[in-house]
Design an enzyme around this catalytic site. Structure first.
Site, mmCIF file in Angstrom:
data_model
loop_
_atom_site.group_PDB
_atom_site.id
_atom_site.type_symbol
_atom_site.label_atom_id
_atom_site.label_comp_id
_atom_site.label_asym_id
_atom_site.label_seq_id
_atom_site.Cartn_x
_atom_site.Cartn_y
_atom_site.Cartn_z
ATOM 1 N N LYS A 75 -8.412 -5.961 -6.525
ATOM 2 C CA LYS A 75 -7.307 -6.918 -6.424
ATOM 3 C C LYS A 75 -6.616 -6.967 -7.777
ATOM 4 O O LYS A 75 -7.288 -6.954 -8.817
ATOM 5 C CB LYS A 75 -7.869 -8.299 -6.045
ATOM 6 C CG LYS A 75 -6.809 -9.362 -5.791
ATOM 7 C CD LYS A 75 -7.451 -10.685 -5.375
ATOM 8 C CE LYS A 75 -6.405 -11.732 -5.007
ATOM 9 N NZ LYS A 75 -7.014 -13.012 -4.611
ATOM 10 N N SER A 150 -5.194 -14.977 -0.177
ATOM 11 C CA SER A 150 -4.312 -14.232 -1.043
ATOM 12 C C SER A 150 -4.699 -12.767 -1.256
ATOM 13 O O SER A 150 -3.848 -11.975 -1.676
ATOM 14 C CB SER A 150 -4.248 -14.924 -2.403
ATOM 15 O OG SER A 150 -5.508 -14.882 -3.036
ATOM 16 N N SER A 174 -9.466 -17.086 0.281
ATOM 17 C CA SER A 174 -8.676 -15.876 0.004
ATOM 18 C C SER A 174 -9.418 -14.552 0.175
ATOM 19 O O SER A 174 -8.800 -13.492 0.098
ATOM 20 C CB SER A 174 -8.098 -15.929 -1.408
ATOM 21 O OG SER A 174 -7.032 -16.828 -1.453
#
Lengths: 483, 95
Positions: A75, A150, A174
Site C-alpha cells: 500500500k 482505504s 480499511s
C-alpha cells in the site's frame, strides 16, 4: 502461476520449476494488462527484477525463507526509499521517503520482491478508494463498483491476481472491507502487533498494518514476516510471535462462536444474511458451539470512531506545512499564506472535511463534548468485547452490511459512507484482531464474513479461517476475465 | 444545530486551511450534519467512565536517554521545497 498459493510458489522456487525473476515478470505483465483497474500508483518493474535476481541468488545459496522470491505489493502508505510514497495525495505526489518503514524493511529481509505501490483513499481516509488524487480504483468483479477502501488498490492487486500478496492498513476497516468487496482474505492484527514506524499516520490510536492474500494460509505467512516488536514504534507491543502457518490445522471442536444480535439487525442485506447462516451452520457441523451474544454499544461505535479518527487526523496532518516536505504553493505572499494555500491546494475534499471537524472537536470548549466523550464510549465498546470473550472464542458476523456499492453512489453523502463501516469499526476501537474471508457471491459480487478474536489471537482466527477454506472454495474464486 | 460562517472561518484558521466563500457555504451545511449525527453519543451516560486513549491501556514505553540517530540533515532536506545552507526557507516573517 497466479493461482498458486504462497507455499506452492515457494516450493516451485525451491525446486527450480521457475525463478523469482520469471515469477516477478509474470506478475508485472498482469499488472500492465489490468491497468484500467487503477490499482497501482507506482509500478516498480526495474527494482522488482533486481530484487528478484537477489532472491534467486539467495535461493541458490540455500539462504532463504518461506517468502524469499515471492512478489508482493505495498500500500502506498508505507515509506520506501525506492520510488515515491504518495499516500494517495497531491500533498506527497513528489515525496521520496528518506527511510524505509519497518514493514518494508522486514519484508525485504524476508526476500520479498516489491512489484509496486498500490492506490488508496487519500491518507487512508475513505471506505471506497474513490478519494485518491490518482483517481478511483475499480473492482475487478464489476468495474462500475468500488473495491472498498482505504486499501482498495492492495485488495484489487490480489483479487485480480496481479500480486500473490499485498500489505494494507486498517484504521476502521480499511483491510477487511476491501477484502470482503474483492473476495479475498484480509486480516487486521491486534493494535501493536505490527510496527507503525514509517507508516504514514492517519489516526494513531487506531492504525494497524496487516496482510492481504488469497487464503488464510497465505496471510499467515505474510503476517508472520510483518509482525514483531520494534523499538522505533512506542506503541508496538513486545509479545512473542507464534509461527502462524503452523497453527492452522487444529480442530475447531468445542470452540464457542458468538453471534452478536447487533450485527444481524436492520440494515443487513438479506442475501448476505443467508450466506452468514450457511457459514454458521458449517461451524456448528465442525463441532463449534454457537451462542447468541450482545454487543450493546455497537451503534455508538461509528460516531465515537469518527470523532477520534478526525481529531487524531487533524493533529497528525498538521505536519504538512509546505516547509519541510511535500507540496508547496506557488509564490506565497507570507508565512500564513504559505501554510494555508499549500494545505488547501494539496489536500482533497474528504481530508479537508475531516481536518475541519477534528479541529472543531478539539477546539476550546468542545473537547469534553466530543473527544473525551468519544474516548469514554471507546471504553464501553472495549468492555463489551471483554465481556463477550469471557464466554466465547470467536465472534462471527458479516464484514459489511452489503456487497460492493457503485462508484459515485455514496460519495456525496459522508454519513451514509461512514455507516458502511458499521461492523468493522468497533474492532479498531477495542484494538482486537479480526479477519475477513470470502463466504459467498451474490449477483456477481463477493460477500465477506468477519471473524473477531481477543487480543493477540491472530493464530486462532487464521486457524478458523483456514479450516473453513479447507471445506469451501469461495476463496479460490477468481473474478471473471482475470483467470 | 448550526455553525455560522464566522465559526467556519475560525475553524479554518485553526486548521490552517484556506476556505473559499463557496467552500465555507458547503461546510456550513456538511459540518452541522455530521456533528448532529455524532451527538447520538449523548444518549449514553458516561459519567465516571475513564476515557480510553490506548486500546490496551498501555502507557508510553520509556528508553535510556542515549543518542541513537545520527545527523541526517542533508538527507531529510533533500525532500524539502526550499532550503539554503541547511536551513528551511519560508517567506520573510520580519520586515
Amino acid at each position: 502461476m497466479e493461482e498458486l498459493s504462497v507455499r506452492q510458489l515457494a516450493q516451485g522456487l525451491a525446486h527450480r520449476q521457475f525463478s523469482s525473476v520469471e515469477l516477478t515478470r509474470h506478475f508485472l505483465a498482469r499488472m500492465q494488462a489490468h491497468r484500467h483497474l487503477n490499482a497501482f500508483i507506482t509500478e516498480m518493474g526495474e527494482q522488482a527484477v533486481r530484487q528478484a535476481r537477489l532472491a534467486d541468488q539467495r535461493i541458490r545459496s540455500g539462504d532463504h525463507g518461506p517468502l524469499t522470491g515471492i512478489p508482493l505489493a505495498h500500500k502506498d502508505i508505507f515509506c520506501m526509499q525506492d520510488g515515491k510514497t504518495t499516500c494517495g495525495s497531491k500533498m506527497l505526489d513528489n515525496f521520496i521517503a528518506p527511510y524505509d518503514a519497518t514493514v518494508v524493511q522486514k519484508l525485504e529481509q524476508a526476500g520479498c520482491v516489491v512489484l509496486g505501490k498500490t492506490n488508496m483513499d487519500e491518507f487512508a481516509m475513505g471506505s471506497s478508494s474513490e478519494n485518491s488524487f490518482y483517481g478511483p480504483v475499480r473492482n475487478p468483479w464489476n468495474s462500475d463498483c468500488v473495491p472498498g477502501g482505504s486499501s482498495g488498490g492492495s485488495a484489487v492487486a490480489v483479487a485480480a491476481r496481479m500480486a500473490p500478496l499485498a500489505t494494507g492498513t486498517d484504521t476502521g476497516g480499511s483491510i477487511r472491507q476491501p477484502a470482503a468487496f474483492c473476495g479475498i482474505t484480509g486480516l487486521k492484527p491486534t493494535y501493536g502487533r505490527v510496527s507503525r514506524y514509517g507508516m504514514v499516520a492517519y489516526a494513531s490510536s487506531l492504525d494497524q498494518a496487516g496482510p492481504f492474500g488469497k487464503s488464510a494460509l497465505d496471510c499467515a505467512y505474510l503476517l508472520q514476516a510483518m509482525s514483531g516488536f520494534d523499538d522505533r514504534d512506542s506503541t508496538c507491543m513486545d509479545e512473542p510471535v507464534p509461527v502462524y502457518p503452523r497453527k492452522l490445522d487444529r480442530s475447531l471442536r468445542g470452540k464457542v462462536v458468538g453471534i452478536p444480535d447487533e450485527y444481524f439487525s436492520e440494515g443487513l442485506d438479506p442475501e448476505v444474511r443467508v450466506f452468514m447462516e450457511r457459514a454458521i451452520a458449517w461451524a456448528e457441523k465442525e463441532g463449534c458451539i454457537i451462542e447468541n451474544i450482545r454487543l450493546p454499544n455497537t451503534d455508538l461505535a461509528i460516531p465515537a470512531y469518527y470523532v477520534i479518527a478526525m481529531a487524531e487526523c487533524s493533529s497528525n496532518l498538521s505536519r504538512y506545512d509546505g516547509v519541510r516536505f511535500g507540496y508547496r504553493c506557488r509564490e506565497p505572499k507570507n508565512l500564513h499564506d504559505l501554510y494555508h494555500r499549500s494545505r488547501s491546494e494539496a489536500f482533497g475534499a474528504e481530508v479537508k472535511r475531516r481536518i475541519m471537524i477534528g479541529t472543531y472537536a478539539l477546539s476550546t470548549g468542545y473537547y469534553d463534548a466530543y473527544y473525551r466523550k468519544a474516548q469514554q464510549i471507546r471504553r464501553l465498546i472495549s468492555e463489551d468485547f471483554n465481556k463477550a470473550f469471557q464466554d466465547v472464542d470467536y465472534i462471527l458476523g458479516p464484514t459489511t452490511p452489503e456487497p460492493a456499492f457503485r462508484i459515485g453512489e455514496k460519495v456525496d453523502d459522508p454519513v451514509t459512507m461512514y455507516l458502511s463501516d458499521i461492523y468493522t469499526i468497533s474492532v479498531n476501537l477495542a484494538g482486537i484482531p479480526a479477519v475477513s474471508i470470502p463466504c459467498g457471491i451474490h449477483k456477481g459480487l463477493p460477500v465477506g464474513m468477519q471473524l473477531i478474536g481477543n487480543h493477540f489471537e491472530e493464530d486462532k482466527l487464521l486457524n478458523f479461517a483456514h479450516q473453513y477454506q479447507q471445506a469451501t472454495d469461495w476463496h479460490t474464486r477468481c473474478p471473471p476475465g482475470f483467470e | 444545530m448550526s455553525i455560522s460562517l464566522e465559526e467556519i472561518q475560525k475553524i479554518s484558521l485553526l486548521a490552517r486551511l484556506h476556505v473559499s466563500a463557496e467552500e465555507a457555504g458547503q461546510y456550513a451545511v456538511d459540518l452541522p450534519g455530521i456533528l448532529a449525527w455524532v451527538q447520538q453519543m449523548n444518549k449514553v451516560d458516561t459519567q465516571g467512565i475513564e476515557p480510553m486513549a490506548h486500546p490496551m491501556d498501555a502507557s508510553q514505553r520509556l528508553r535510556e536517554d542515549t543518542v541513537t540517530e545520527t545527523d541526517q540533515r542533508s538527507r531529510f532536506q533533500s525532500v524539502a521545497p526550499s532550503t539554503e545552507k541547511g536551513l528551511y526557507l519560508v517567506p520573510k516573517v520580519i520586515e
